[in-house]
Design an enzyme around this catalytic site. Sequence first.
Site, PDB file in Angstrom:
ATOM      1  N   PRO A 124       0.829  -1.205   0.000  1.00  0.00           N
ATOM      2  CA  PRO A 124       0.000   0.000   0.000  1.00  0.00           C
ATOM      3  C   PRO A 124       0.864   1.256   0.000  1.00  0.00           C
ATOM      4  CG  PRO A 124      -0.923  -1.609   1.484  1.00  0.00           C
ATOM      5  CD  PRO A 124       0.382  -2.180   0.992  1.00  0.00           C
ATOM      6  N   CYS A 125       0.489   2.197  -0.846  1.00  0.00           N
ATOM      7  CA  CYS A 125       1.415   3.273  -1.190  1.00  0.00           C
ATOM      8  C   CYS A 125       0.998   4.639  -0.690  1.00  0.00           C
ATOM      9  CB  CYS A 125       1.557   3.326  -2.707  1.00  0.00           C
ATOM     10  SG  CYS A 125      -0.034   3.503  -3.557  1.00  0.00           S
ATOM     11  N   GLN A 126       0.001   4.751   0.175  1.00  0.00           N
ATOM     12  CA  GLN A 126      -0.480   6.073   0.562  1.00  0.00           C
ATOM     13  C   GLN A 126       0.634   6.967   1.101  1.00  0.00           C
ATOM     14  OE1 GLN A 126      -2.139   3.343   0.945  1.00  0.00           O
ATOM     15  NE2 GLN A 126      -4.284   3.644   0.476  1.00  0.00           N
ATOM     16  N   PHE A 132       3.596   7.095   0.253  1.00  0.00           N
ATOM     17  CA  PHE A 132       4.534   7.522  -0.773  1.00  0.00           C
ATOM     18  C   PHE A 132       3.929   8.545  -1.732  1.00  0.00           C
ATOM     19  CE2 PHE A 132       5.814   2.770  -0.698  1.00  0.00           C
ATOM     20  CZ  PHE A 132       6.466   2.946   0.503  1.00  0.00           C
ATOM     21  N   ASN A 172       4.525   0.644  -7.689  1.00  0.00           N
ATOM     22  CA  ASN A 172       4.238   1.606  -6.640  1.00  0.00           C
ATOM     23  C   ASN A 172       4.095   2.996  -7.252  1.00  0.00           C
ATOM     24  OD1 ASN A 172       4.156   2.530  -3.746  1.00  0.00           O
ATOM     25  ND2 ASN A 172       4.917   0.440  -3.477  1.00  0.00           N
TER      26      ASN A 172
END
Length: 469
Positions: A92-94, A96, A136
């Site tokens: 999960p990339c929130q 970034f 990502n």
Amino acid sequence: MSRYSTISLFSGAGGLDLGFVQSGRFRIVFANEILLPAAVTYSRNLGLRLEVCGDEPRVEAQPGTIMACDVAKLDFTGLSGVDADVIIGGPPCQDFSIVRGPDWDRRGINVKRGRLYAHFVRALASLQPKAFVFENVPGLVSANRGLAYKVILEDFARLSIRWDEIKRIVSSNGNGGKVEGYEIVFTGIVDFSKLGVPQKRERLVIIGLRKDLAGGGFETISRLRARIDHVLSGKRWLLHRYPLTPIEVFEGQPLDRLGDKYKEVMLKWEGVWDEVGTERAFEWKRRVWDRLTFDIISDYLSFNGIKHADKQELEEALMQHEVLLKELGYYGRPVYSLKLPDSTTEPPYEGKAVVERMKRIPPDENHEFVRGTRWEVEGRGISLVYRRIHPLKPSYTVVAYGGGGTHGYHYDRDRATLTLRERARLQTFPDSFLFYGKKPEIRAQIGEAVPPLAAKRIAEALAEVLDAV
């Protein structure tokens, strides 16, 4: 041709996985997703049996399932008999994401590494697949002043050395045998609009090939890298120069058959500058309206900055658009003709104030267009709020979360908020792909996904590499 067995982590609703399956070269043998609604959507569309984990601290990963649980619970030894060829996914990339906020909040992973990322590495060390695909957000490249990106690439390449350090994060005894590292055969930010996705959406893609398979020296690796780059740059098709557009995926026809529809859409905006009455509105008239030809092809070329278009090349590009619409299943099927059982075709609720505001914001403009008028939005400082897509340009990025003004807005003046199915089409999900959960959960599933078409192209590139080794 053989199909490569694939394990998916952080699977979401299955956009990445669907593209791999659609390529015809990969079969998903196991998936994992922590959010139950997304796991239900995945199971019902991709056919893996849904297993919901209980309270036990450790569960054995079972082939043929999507397991709805924290990846930290998974014991990958249950997959050792699968002989996995590929692992795909992206933590999960929130944290970034550039969209999420200013630089100070773009933390990425620190030098101790993020826990979820470490579990992706754990899967590589435990199962040692032939290859992996890690995706990502582009912001990961610059997170921690580039340190996160550097650490990730070094972890993958030097896994045999780094594994002892990483396994302490995930409380794993790890692989008892030799752990091979991976040769990075592709790493870069991919613009999915150049692959045919009707949306400006960029993702970081890293593809690794196990080092014992990447023999042959620098020349062999360079050849493999060039092969992948040729596909993911979009240069295999004309779509990298002539992008697919929202009007085409909504109407189900290529541009050269939508001239009347385009003219009808744009003429509705005549006089909006007088209604709004601001200098910005009159500047839009001079900069945009006065330059319109109302010829769909001429305006398409202009809006996309395509100069010196060769007639034969343009005809070939439009043919590729038609072929792509058929590949996506949209050809001859206008999105507004659909009535699907998953609520994605239902008109969204819209307050009167939003409807009136959007009638004064033309395509490719946002809330700033009505600043200083009675339709102004208070306290809004980011450009993605109340932004209309343009019929002839790839849409802005479909987002998963956000409050008022972030849902995406149709180019037609008589429309405001996009339906969930329109958002799904901008993401290239087939209409047969049904979503499950509450509407905000479905919105998140759509917005978090890798567009299946882009995933299919990544899969095709990877299959070429695996076939070559």
